[in-house]
Design an enzyme around this catalytic site. Structure first.
Site, PDB file in Angstrom:
ATOM      1  N   TYR A 158      -2.317   6.482 -12.140  1.00  0.00           N
ATOM      2  CA  TYR A 158      -2.587   6.602 -10.698  1.00  0.00           C
ATOM      3  C   TYR A 158      -3.090   8.013 -10.375  1.00  0.00           C
ATOM      4  O   TYR A 158      -4.096   8.183  -9.675  1.00  0.00           O
ATOM      5  CB  TYR A 158      -1.308   6.301  -9.910  1.00  0.00           C
ATOM      6  N   SER A 216      -4.658  11.650  -2.947  1.00  0.00           N
ATOM      7  CA  SER A 216      -3.187  11.697  -2.906  1.00  0.00           C
ATOM      8  C   SER A 216      -2.738  13.064  -3.393  1.00  0.00           C
ATOM      9  O   SER A 216      -3.461  13.731  -4.150  1.00  0.00           O
ATOM     10  CB  SER A 216      -2.622  10.623  -3.835  1.00  0.00           C
TER      11      SER A 216
HETATM   12  P1  NDP Z   1      -1.046  -0.387   1.566  1.00  0.00           P
HETATM   13  O1  NDP Z   1      -0.625  -1.150   0.356  1.00  0.00           O
HETATM   14  O2  NDP Z   1      -0.328  -0.639   2.847  1.00  0.00           O
HETATM   15  O3  NDP Z   1      -2.607  -0.576   1.809  1.00  0.00           O
HETATM   16  C1  NDP Z   1      -3.528  -0.836   0.789  1.00  0.00           C
HETATM   17  C2  NDP Z   1      -4.726  -1.525   1.394  1.00  0.00           C
HETATM   18  O4  NDP Z   1      -5.714  -1.746   0.395  1.00  0.00           O
HETATM   19  C3  NDP Z   1      -4.385  -2.867   2.005  1.00  0.00           C
HETATM   20  O5  NDP Z   1      -5.045  -3.025   3.234  1.00  0.00           O
HETATM   21  C4  NDP Z   1      -4.943  -3.862   0.987  1.00  0.00           C
HETATM   22  O6  NDP Z   1      -5.335  -5.049   1.656  1.00  0.00           O
HETATM   23  C5  NDP Z   1      -6.157  -3.087   0.498  1.00  0.00           C
HETATM   24  N1  NDP Z   1      -6.627  -3.599  -0.777  1.00  0.00           N
HETATM   25  C6  NDP Z   1      -5.923  -3.747  -1.920  1.00  0.00           C
HETATM   26  N2  NDP Z   1      -6.695  -4.271  -2.884  1.00  0.00           N
HETATM   27  C7  NDP Z   1      -7.915  -4.474  -2.328  1.00  0.00           C
HETATM   28  C8  NDP Z   1      -9.127  -4.993  -2.817  1.00  0.00           C
HETATM   29  N3  NDP Z   1      -9.254  -5.403  -4.087  1.00  0.00           N
HETATM   30  N4  NDP Z   1     -10.179  -5.087  -1.969  1.00  0.00           N
HETATM   31  C9  NDP Z   1     -10.053  -4.671  -0.694  1.00  0.00           C
HETATM   32  N5  NDP Z   1      -8.945  -4.136  -0.186  1.00  0.00           N
HETATM   33  C10 NDP Z   1      -7.876  -4.049  -0.997  1.00  0.00           C
HETATM   34  O7  NDP Z   1      -0.915   1.136   1.151  1.00  0.00           O
HETATM   35  P2  NDP Z   1      -1.350   2.521   1.867  1.00  0.00           P
HETATM   36  O8  NDP Z   1      -1.796   2.303   3.246  1.00  0.00           O
HETATM   37  O9  NDP Z   1      -0.266   3.475   1.587  1.00  0.00           O
HETATM   38  O10 NDP Z   1      -2.573   2.929   0.936  1.00  0.00           O
HETATM   39  C11 NDP Z   1      -3.834   3.351   1.410  1.00  0.00           C
HETATM   40  C12 NDP Z   1      -4.351   4.442   0.499  1.00  0.00           C
HETATM   41  O11 NDP Z   1      -3.501   5.588   0.613  1.00  0.00           O
HETATM   42  C13 NDP Z   1      -4.390   4.090  -0.984  1.00  0.00           C
HETATM   43  O12 NDP Z   1      -5.598   4.569  -1.529  1.00  0.00           O
HETATM   44  C14 NDP Z   1      -3.215   4.881  -1.550  1.00  0.00           C
HETATM   45  O13 NDP Z   1      -3.396   5.184  -2.906  1.00  0.00           O
HETATM   46  C15 NDP Z   1      -3.247   6.103  -0.669  1.00  0.00           C
HETATM   47  N6  NDP Z   1      -2.031   6.912  -0.608  1.00  0.00           N
HETATM   48  C16 NDP Z   1      -0.867   6.360  -0.147  1.00  0.00           C
HETATM   49  C17 NDP Z   1       0.293   7.112  -0.130  1.00  0.00           C
HETATM   50  C18 NDP Z   1       1.602   6.525   0.274  1.00  0.00           C
HETATM   51  O14 NDP Z   1       2.643   7.146   0.006  1.00  0.00           O
HETATM   52  N7  NDP Z   1       1.630   5.379   0.937  1.00  0.00           N
HETATM   53  C19 NDP Z   1       0.295   8.524  -0.545  1.00  0.00           C
HETATM   54  C20 NDP Z   1      -0.995   9.005  -0.973  1.00  0.00           C
HETATM   55  C21 NDP Z   1      -2.108   8.221  -0.994  1.00  0.00           C
HETATM   56  P3  NDP Z   1      -5.427  -6.502   1.026  1.00  0.00           P
HETATM   57  O15 NDP Z   1      -4.224  -6.692   0.159  1.00  0.00           O
HETATM   58  O16 NDP Z   1      -5.432  -7.366   2.256  1.00  0.00           O
HETATM   59  O17 NDP Z   1      -6.733  -6.547   0.309  1.00  0.00           O
END
Ligand code: NDP
Length: 258
Positions: free
Chosen positions: A165, A152
């Site tokens: 974070y 990030s």
């Molecule tokens: P989302 O919340 O849409 O996606 C997060 C994903 O992680 C979901 O598919 C969720 O699925 C999965 N997840 C959460 N906990 C678990 C677990 N214990 N085991 C397996 N899967 C898990 O957010 P984003 O798409 O934005 O996030 C994706 C990445 O991007 C993250 O690492 C985030 O930190 C990073 N990021 C995002 C930014 C933003 O502004 N959106 C900016 C910079 C980085 P489920 O709940 O079904 O398990």
């Protein structure tokens, strides 16, 4: 008469995407499938993964869903064993599952600290541990494999109340730079992608009022990135010639200053 079909750039490759039930992971899985990869989608919400698999298959792609909580090392290893048995192993890993729970440190939201550490660091490492042997094997056989970790912009810049974070994401970026040296020698390209704000479910888990106000305010002045913007970038990284490794990619909304 046989018609000539132009091969898609990732045809023959097997991509594993974590955090694929929403946001960046979901869009990236769809895009990698469009580019020709067989994709294995991992997250906890099985129904969301199944819908994604159906969409990819309807579009002519190949996809397999494995519902798994990446914070459990044994469950992740079982998923990796399944990928090896059913698809011959992964050669592209988009290690993307994560959670962002900002709050002032003095609130002592220790459950949220632990949740971020467990998923963004331990979960990320579980996935690396389970799939690295497959990446190294594929790179040895085909000359290239990819490990792309989602970091990030918080890994680089200072965001008040995002300390835990940001710390987890600084870990991801620094780890990736080290692994790039170690695994690059074996033709595994390692990249860290560092997005600014992307509109996903990530923001919906934030419970801190101040952080929510900051996010809401930014939405009024900044057009946030979309998950598809990140998906395109992941596709670009993976389709570069094997000699070229994008080590670190920072992608920001044009109007987000830092
Ligand atoms: P989302 O919340 O849409 O996606 C997060 C994903 O992680 C979901 O598919 C969720 O699925 C999965 N997840 C959460 N906990 C678990 C677990 N214990 N085991 C397996 N899967 C898990 O957010 P984003 O798409 O934005 O996030 C994706 C990445 O991007 C993250 O690492 C985030 O930190 C990073 N990021 C995002 C930014 C933003 O502004 N959106 C900016 C910079 C980085 P489920 O709940 O079904 O398990």
């Amino acid at each position: 008469m046989a018609t000539e079909t132009s091969a898609k750039p990732l045809t023959g490759r097997v991509a594993v995407v974590t955090g694929a039930s929403s946001g960046i992971g979901e869009a990236s899985a769809e895009h990698l499938a469009e580019l020709g990869a067989a994709v294995v989608v991992l997250a906890r919400r099985a129904a969301r993964l199944d819908d994604l698999v159906v969409r990819i298959q309807k579009a002519g792609g190949t996809a397999v869903a494995i519902a798994v909580d990446v914070t459990g090392a044994a469950a992740v290893q079982a998923a990796a064993d399944r990928v090896a048995a059913e698809l011959g192993g992964a050669d592209l890993l988009f290690n993307n599952a994560g959670v962002m729970l900002p709050a002032p440190i003095e609130e002592l939201a220790t459950d949220q600290w632990q949740h971020q550490i467990d998923l963004n660091i331990t979960g990320l490492m579980n996935v690396i541990g389970a799939f690295t042997p497959q990446l190294v094997k594929a790179a040895g056989e085909r000359g290239v494999a990819d490990l792309i970790n989602t970091s990030s912009i918080a890994a680089q810049n200072i965001f008040p109340n995002f300390a835990v974070y940001s710390g987890t994401k600084a870990y991801v970026t620094h780890l990736s730079r080290h692994l790039r040296v170690e695994l690059g020698a074996k033709n595994v390209r390692v990249s860290a992608i560092e997005p600014g704000i992307v509109g996903t479910e990530l923001q919906s888990h934030v419970t801190d009022d101040g952080a929510n106000q900051w996010l809401d305010g930014s939405k009024e002045t900044i057009e946030w990135l979309t998950p598809q913007d990140i998906a395109q970038t992941i596709g670009f990284i993976a389709t570069l010639p094997p000699r070229a490794n994008l080590q670190q990619v920072t992608i920001m909304p044009t109007r987000q200053p830092s």
